[in-house]
Scaffold this active site. Structure first.
Site, PDB file in Angstrom:
ATOM      1  N   SER A  48     -35.569  16.022  12.017  1.00 11.67           N
ATOM      2  CA  SER A  48     -35.235  17.335  12.562  1.00 11.67           C
ATOM      3  C   SER A  48     -33.904  17.843  12.042  1.00 11.67           C
ATOM      4  O   SER A  48     -33.626  19.027  12.147  1.00 11.67           O
ATOM      5  CB  SER A  48     -35.251  17.311  14.087  1.00 11.67           C
ATOM      6  OG  SER A  48     -34.708  16.122  14.573  1.00 11.67           O
ATOM      7  N   VAL A  70     -39.746   7.818  12.095  1.00  9.81           N
ATOM      8  CA  VAL A  70     -38.932   6.745  12.675  1.00  9.81           C
ATOM      9  C   VAL A  70     -37.627   7.352  13.186  1.00  9.81           C
ATOM     10  O   VAL A  70     -37.416   8.566  13.082  1.00  9.81           O
ATOM     11  CB  VAL A  70     -38.667   5.599  11.658  1.00  9.81           C
ATOM     12  CG1 VAL A  70     -39.974   4.966  11.200  1.00  9.81           C
ATOM     13  CG2 VAL A  70     -37.861   6.080  10.464  1.00  9.81           C
ATOM     14  N   ASP A 108     -45.460   0.683  13.373  1.00 11.23           N
ATOM     15  CA  ASP A 108     -44.132   0.573  13.985  1.00 11.23           C
ATOM     16  C   ASP A 108     -43.567  -0.813  13.645  1.00 11.23           C
ATOM     17  O   ASP A 108     -44.203  -1.577  12.913  1.00 11.23           O
ATOM     18  CB  ASP A 108     -44.181   0.833  15.502  1.00 11.23           C
ATOM     19  CG  ASP A 108     -42.862   1.422  15.997  1.00 11.23           C
ATOM     20  OD1 ASP A 108     -41.817   0.762  15.871  1.00 11.23           O
ATOM     21  OD2 ASP A 108     -42.882   2.565  16.502  1.00 11.23           O
ATOM     22  N   GLU A 118     -33.977   8.874  13.833  1.00  6.70           N
ATOM     23  CA  GLU A 118     -33.263   9.832  12.980  1.00  6.70           C
ATOM     24  C   GLU A 118     -32.062   9.132  12.315  1.00  6.70           C
ATOM     25  O   GLU A 118     -30.929   9.228  12.790  1.00  6.70           O
ATOM     26  CB  GLU A 118     -32.809  11.015  13.856  1.00  6.70           C
ATOM     27  CG  GLU A 118     -32.239  12.190  13.111  1.00  6.70           C
ATOM     28  CD  GLU A 118     -33.280  13.027  12.392  1.00  6.70           C
ATOM     29  OE1 GLU A 118     -34.401  12.541  12.164  1.00  6.70           O
ATOM     30  OE2 GLU A 118     -32.960  14.169  12.041  1.00  6.70           O
ATOM     31  N   HIS A 148     -42.239  19.192   9.675  1.00  5.90           N
ATOM     32  CA  HIS A 148     -41.476  19.135  10.919  1.00  5.90           C
ATOM     33  C   HIS A 148     -42.290  19.667  12.089  1.00  5.90           C
ATOM     34  O   HIS A 148     -42.543  20.860  12.209  1.00  5.90           O
ATOM     35  CB  HIS A 148     -40.180  19.954  10.746  1.00  5.90           C
ATOM     36  CG  HIS A 148     -39.288  19.930  11.929  1.00  5.90           C
ATOM     37  ND1 HIS A 148     -38.561  21.021  12.349  1.00  5.90           N
ATOM     38  CD2 HIS A 148     -38.996  18.941  12.809  1.00  5.90           C
ATOM     39  CE1 HIS A 148     -37.868  20.697  13.426  1.00  5.90           C
ATOM     40  NE2 HIS A 148     -38.113  19.449  13.718  1.00  5.90           N
ATOM     41  N   ASN A 180     -34.879  25.492  14.775  1.00  9.38           N
ATOM     42  CA  ASN A 180     -33.759  24.972  15.566  1.00  9.38           C
ATOM     43  C   ASN A 180     -32.465  25.712  15.249  1.00  9.38           C
ATOM     44  O   ASN A 180     -31.607  25.888  16.104  1.00  9.38           O
ATOM     45  CB  ASN A 180     -33.576  23.472  15.328  1.00  9.38           C
ATOM     46  CG  ASN A 180     -34.673  22.673  16.011  1.00  9.38           C
ATOM     47  OD1 ASN A 180     -35.279  23.153  16.964  1.00  9.38           O
ATOM     48  ND2 ASN A 180     -34.948  21.477  15.520  1.00  9.38           N
ATOM     49  N   MET A 191     -42.858  11.241  18.804  1.00 10.16           N
ATOM     50  CA  MET A 191     -43.399  12.165  17.810  1.00 10.16           C
ATOM     51  C   MET A 191     -44.540  11.522  17.017  1.00 10.16           C
ATOM     52  O   MET A 191     -45.582  12.129  16.813  1.00 10.16           O
ATOM     53  CB  MET A 191     -42.289  12.631  16.845  1.00 10.16           C
ATOM     54  CG  MET A 191     -41.189  13.420  17.500  1.00 10.16           C
ATOM     55  SD  MET A 191     -41.750  14.895  18.377  1.00 10.16           S
ATOM     56  CE  MET A 191     -42.213  15.977  17.046  1.00 10.16           C
ATOM     57  N   LYS A 235     -34.693   5.591   7.288  1.00 11.14           N
ATOM     58  CA  LYS A 235     -35.753   6.404   6.681  1.00 11.14           C
ATOM     59  C   LYS A 235     -35.904   6.031   5.193  1.00 11.14           C
ATOM     60  O   LYS A 235     -37.026   5.972   4.675  1.00 11.14           O
ATOM     61  CB  LYS A 235     -35.456   7.897   6.861  1.00 11.14           C
ATOM     62  CG  LYS A 235     -35.722   8.383   8.315  1.00 11.14           C
ATOM     63  CD  LYS A 235     -35.557   9.879   8.455  1.00 11.14           C
ATOM     64  CE  LYS A 235     -35.536  10.394   9.889  1.00 11.14           C
ATOM     65  NZ  LYS A 235     -36.788  10.345  10.620  1.00 11.14           N
TER      66      LYS A 235
HETATM   67  P1  NAI Z   1     -38.646   7.765  19.096  1.00 10.91           P
HETATM   68  O1  NAI Z   1     -37.414   7.023  19.341  1.00 10.91           O
HETATM   69  O2  NAI Z   1     -39.507   8.126  20.237  1.00 10.91           O
HETATM   70  O3  NAI Z   1     -39.570   7.006  18.042  1.00 10.91           O
HETATM   71  C1  NAI Z   1     -39.110   6.414  16.870  1.00 10.91           C
HETATM   72  C2  NAI Z   1     -39.998   5.237  16.570  1.00 10.91           C
HETATM   73  O4  NAI Z   1     -39.686   4.690  15.291  1.00 10.91           O
HETATM   74  C3  NAI Z   1     -39.861   4.080  17.569  1.00 10.91           C
HETATM   75  O5  NAI Z   1     -41.119   3.757  18.117  1.00 10.91           O
HETATM   76  C4  NAI Z   1     -39.319   2.958  16.714  1.00 10.91           C
HETATM   77  O6  NAI Z   1     -39.747   1.678  17.158  1.00 10.91           O
HETATM   78  C5  NAI Z   1     -39.883   3.290  15.368  1.00 10.91           C
HETATM   79  N1  NAI Z   1     -39.247   2.593  14.258  1.00 10.91           N
HETATM   80  C6  NAI Z   1     -37.953   2.266  14.104  1.00 10.91           C
HETATM   81  N2  NAI Z   1     -37.779   1.576  12.962  1.00 10.91           N
HETATM   82  C7  NAI Z   1     -39.006   1.477  12.377  1.00 10.91           C
HETATM   83  C8  NAI Z   1     -39.486   0.870  11.194  1.00 10.91           C
HETATM   84  N3  NAI Z   1     -38.671   0.232  10.373  1.00 10.91           N
HETATM   85  N4  NAI Z   1     -40.797   0.947  10.903  1.00 10.91           N
HETATM   86  C9  NAI Z   1     -41.623   1.605  11.737  1.00 10.91           C
HETATM   87  N5  NAI Z   1     -41.232   2.161  12.877  1.00 10.91           N
HETATM   88  C10 NAI Z   1     -39.927   2.121  13.209  1.00 10.91           C
HETATM   89  O7  NAI Z   1     -38.191   9.093  18.307  1.00 10.91           O
HETATM   90  P2  NAI Z   1     -38.923  10.476  18.159  1.00 10.91           P
HETATM   91  O8  NAI Z   1     -38.403  11.399  19.178  1.00 10.91           O
HETATM   92  O9  NAI Z   1     -40.383  10.251  18.064  1.00 10.91           O
HETATM   93  O10 NAI Z   1     -38.364  10.997  16.766  1.00 10.91           O
HETATM   94  C11 NAI Z   1     -38.825  10.488  15.541  1.00 10.91           C
HETATM   95  C12 NAI Z   1     -38.394  11.432  14.426  1.00 10.91           C
HETATM   96  O11 NAI Z   1     -38.900  12.737  14.691  1.00 10.91           O
HETATM   97  C13 NAI Z   1     -36.899  11.599  14.259  1.00 10.91           C
HETATM   98  O12 NAI Z   1     -36.622  11.753  12.895  1.00 10.91           O
HETATM   99  C14 NAI Z   1     -36.599  12.885  15.015  1.00 10.91           C
HETATM  100  O13 NAI Z   1     -35.445  13.520  14.551  1.00 10.91           O
HETATM  101  C15 NAI Z   1     -37.841  13.678  14.680  1.00 10.91           C
HETATM  102  N6  NAI Z   1     -38.158  14.761  15.597  1.00 10.91           N
HETATM  103  C16 NAI Z   1     -38.038  14.599  16.946  1.00 10.91           C
HETATM  104  C17 NAI Z   1     -38.361  15.625  17.810  1.00 10.91           C
HETATM  105  C18 NAI Z   1     -38.237  15.434  19.272  1.00 10.91           C
HETATM  106  O14 NAI Z   1     -38.354  16.431  20.024  1.00 10.91           O
HETATM  107  N7  NAI Z   1     -38.044  14.225  19.762  1.00 10.91           N
HETATM  108  C19 NAI Z   1     -38.854  16.917  17.303  1.00 10.91           C
HETATM  109  C20 NAI Z   1     -39.030  16.962  15.880  1.00 10.91           C
HETATM  110  C21 NAI Z   1     -38.664  15.924  15.066  1.00 10.91           C
END
Ligand code: NAI
Length: 735
Positions: A441, A412, A355, A414, A462, A512, A336, A419
């Site tokens: 989400s 980051v 990141d 979920e 979102h 959702n 995302m 967070k």
């Molecule tokens: P992801 O797992 O692809 O990415 C999360 C990223 O956060 C990773 O690259 C990780 O290394 C990084 N991270 C972890 N700890 C960190 C820190 N302390 N500082 C900086 N970066 C850090 O997950 P995704 O799918 O991108 O989801 C991210 C957020 O978006 C979640 O809250 C999720 O619920 C939300 N979301 C996801 C959707 C989806 O379809 N995947 C849709 C809408 C929202």
């Protein structure tokens, strides 16, 4: 004449430059049509006029079609869908709709050669106008396109397009273009035979004049004795084939949900058997009939009027100055975060993409680079522009670089504690008025805002996946979020050219919350013994982009299992398990994660190609309904749509969403809710709240409390209200 700048040149060519009064883009108002009629009259009666060139005086295009706002008089916007006298309404619609045909035909038969110098975008009525000219020269500009997109708002071309295009390029090509609303770039329009010449933008008028002076023929192709429909008309063996195949294809693609497409087919089939003058009347008759359908009314309201209003930020509080964004920080460079960085940089804003370590941040930036390369290879972007966009993104693990950002978007993992931690780190660098947006989400915004020292600046932003393609963004208000923060979050979403809807902070927010019951209903059906193929076929027949089980495969089964277990945890004793959820968890435990690893409800061949149903589904729930008769299929469709709609009604009752336009637009953009309905709320309004409640009561008896109508619906039914009547507002915050 106000809407055309008219000049007779020394060769006797009347150059008419379209310039709709008071509009940034040319559209056909009643006054503009009257002016065009006067041009046709003059060409016919003035011997000094040897030919006519129609072009545009506006720099941003030729003509975007009819001015729907003026033509429809705001009736669709205000929600007055039901007129008292349908007969009179139909007659009125015929008279109004035939006006464009009458004027265009007068121009076509004025007795002088008429050439169109199309110096920009020409859509809908704009393309139809040039089809009524005897010769067409198109500019090769990068933004130029032509097409008949009317089906996208529940209509079909009603200004002669359904008759002239098939006569020009053949029924098959014309039907394909009109039934998908396809647009043509200059080279494609030339190759398809829609225009005669493509030249540099500043040459269009000259080329049109040259044709008039050298070859100028004042008789349209279809008015010539020897005219034959390319590929044959409906009575020709090849032509007849087109209509047989066409009907089958149409059914397969649109499941009969769109009256516009069915009426288009009728108009073309019947019209091609007649001379053009009668054919135009046939077209208008079907057009007016289409306009009167609840589907067209709802689609026009949502996909034209509301899409524009919501797309301009209808939910933005007034009185807050517009925010300009120079730098945005994105926390988390995963799927995302990388997408968010990409769309932000694409709109010219500097991005700091953070990141945990440099490698993870770089991975996010590479994702952006991949998207940019794809755009370049498809000719959508120059290499320079792509490089410029990529240079705007700084990938780093250094939170210090956040300094100077106007906004942070957190994406980051979920996890509430994680967070909270990154919120603190980021806020230490931020100016006091910067906005902090979380892309969570599922976690309540008010809970996350507890970690913030400025909860009034904390908000949910979102996005939907994939971020570069999905147009909807839900803006979630926490308990303490200020109106200024809301306004600024909306400014950001508009800046990145997405559509914001404003929702309140309940579990799953709006999109959702309504979408998940669609997939859950699919599981109920599976557990009842209904064959998975029936479930998915019926699901697609509702107008949803996919059936519930294949949709679950696309989302990923492991993610759904995680969401289910977290929901169960959050709801505790109130949680009602969904039959089939245990079986899905077992599939995940056995490594069936969905489309992403090629194994879910379906098996996906590695080499690509069609998926096939996984044989194990029937071991989990033996099939007791292997075929569905039309009545059973109708009932299954109802379950899949009504379970979503009743959830949307609950969202209104709880104040999760407050504007029917946002609910409708959000449902179509967010999860592809049956576009023919005009959206999830228009569906209820067009059924009628009282009838909807009666059906829900019946379905509650048969299938359980998940269908139970909320009190709000009962109150509305008792008062005879509609959602647009009760909740509709022109300007949300001003109301
Ligand atoms: P992801 O797992 O692809 O990415 C999360 C990223 O956060 C990773 O690259 C990780 O290394 C990084 N991270 C972890 N700890 C960190 C820190 N302390 N500082 C900086 N970066 C850090 O997950 P995704 O799918 O991108 O989801 C991210 C957020 O978006 C979640 O809250 C999720 O619920 C939300 N979301 C996801 C959707 C989806 O379809 N995947 C849709 C809408 C929202």
């Amino acid at each position: 004449m106000d809407n055309f700048k008219v000049e007779l040149d020394s060769d006797g060519i009347l150059v008419c430059a379209f310039d709709t009064v008071g509009k940034t883009m040319n559209t056909f108002t009643k006054a503009a049509l009257d002016d065009l009629m006067a041009i046709a009259e003059r060409a016919k009666t003035d011997a000094a006029v040897k030919g006519v060139v129609i072009t545009s005086a506006k720099s941003n295009g030729f003509c975007a079609g009819a001015d729907l706002e003026e033509m429809l008089g705001g009736a669709w916007e205000s929600g007055t869908l039901d007129k008292t006298d349908p007969e009179a309404e139909l007659k009125g619609a015929f008279a109004a709709a035939f006006e464009m045909n009458r004027v265009y035909r007068a121009l076509e038969t004025c007795g002088k050669p008429v050439a169109a110098a199309i110096n920009g975008l020409a859509l809908g009525g704009g393309t139809e106008l040039v089809l009524a000219c005897h010769y067409r020269v198109l500019s090769d500009g990068p933004k130029v396109q032509m097409g008949l997109p009317e089906v996208k708002i529940g209509l079909f071309p009603g200004g002669g397009g359904s008759q002239r295009l098939p006569r020009l390029i053949g029924a098959q090509a014309a039907l394909m273009a009109m039934s998908d609303g396809k647009s043509f770039k200059p080279k494609e329009a030339l190759a398809a035979g829609i225009v005669h010449e493509v030249v540099a933008d500043d040459q269009v008028v000259e080329a049109a004049k040259t044709w008039i002076k050298t070859k100028g023929d004042p008789v349209a192709l279809w008015d010539k004795k020897e005219f034959k429909i390319p590929g044959g008309g409906p009575y020709h063996p090849a032509g007849a084939q087109v209509f047989m195949m066409g009907n089958a294809l149409l059914r397969k693609q649109s499941f009969g949900n769109y009256p516009a497409v069915i009426n288009l087919m009728h108009a073309v089939y019947e019209g091609l058997q007649l001379p053009i003058d009668s054919a135009l009347k046939v077209e208008t008759r079907y057009f007016a009939k289409t306009l009167m359908t609840p589907q067209a009314k709802a689609m026009i309201r949502t996909l034209f009027f509301s899409m524009q209003a919501v797309g301009k930020g209808s939910g933005r509080p007034s009185g807050v100055p517009k925010t300009e964004f120079t730098q945005v920080a994105v926390l988390g460079a995963g799927m995302m975060g990388a997408g968010i960085a990409y769309v932000t940089a694409m709109s010219g804003i500097k991005v700091v993409l953070i990141d945990r370590d440099q490698a993870a941040a770089d991975k996010g930036k590479s994702h952006c680079e991949g998207l940019l390369k794809k755009a370049v290879s498809r000719g959508k972007m120059t290499e320079d522009k792509a490089k410029g966009v990529l240079d705007l993104i700084t990938a780093t693990p250094d939170y210090g670089l956040i300094k100077g950002s106007d906004l942070v978007v957190e994406a980051v993992f979920e996890n509430t504690e994680l967070k909270a931690g990154v919120t603190k780190l980021a806020e230490a660098e931020l100016a006091p008025d910067a906005v902090f947006g979380s892309n969570t989400s599922t976690i309540p915004i008010s809970l996350l805002a507890k970690a913030s020292v400025r909860p009034e600046n904390y908000i949910g932003i979102h996005f939907f996946s994939p971020v570069d393609k999905m147009m909807l963004v839900e803006i979630i208000m926490g308990e303490k979020t200020s109106d200024a923060t809301l306004a600024r979050a909306i400014d950001y979403v508009l800046k990145i050219k997405k559509t914001p809807i404003v929702v309140n902070d309940e579990r799953f927010f709006f999109a959702n919350r309504c979408f998940i019951p669609f997939t859950a209903e699919g599981l109920h059906m599976w557990a009842e013994g209904i064959a998975p193929t029936i479930i998915d076929n019926v699901g697609r027949a509702t107008g949803m982009p996919r059936g519930p089980l294949e949709m679950m495969d696309d989302v990923a089964l492991d993610l759904l299992v995680k969401i289910t277990s977290e929901t169960a945890k959050a709801e505790g004793a109130n949680y009602i398990p969904i039959p089939g959820e245990g079986e899905v968890a077992k599939m995940v435990a056995d490594g069936r994660l969905g489309r992403k690893n090629g194994k879910g409800f379906y098996d996906y061949p590695e080499a690509g190609g069609n998926k096939s149903l996984w044989s194990g589904t029937k071991d989990m729930f033996p099939v007791t309904m292997a075929e569905a008769d039309p009545k059973q299929a109708e009932e299954l469709k109802k379950r899949l749509l009504y379970i979503q709609a009743v959830t949307a009604a609950r969202c209104f009752e709880e104040g999760v969403i407050t504007d029917p336009r946002e609910a409708d637009v959000g449902s179509i953009l967010g999860w592809g809710f049956a576009p023919w309905s005009g959206g999830i709320i228009s569906l209820i309004d067009s059924i009628g709240v009282a009838s909807f409640v009666a059906e829900l009561d019946r379905m509650t008896g048969l299938y359980g409390d998940r269908f139970a109508p909320p009190q709000l619906l009962r109150d509305m039914a008792a008062k005879g209200e509609t959602f647009y009547g009760r909740f509709g507002k022109a300007d949300k915050k001003a109301a």
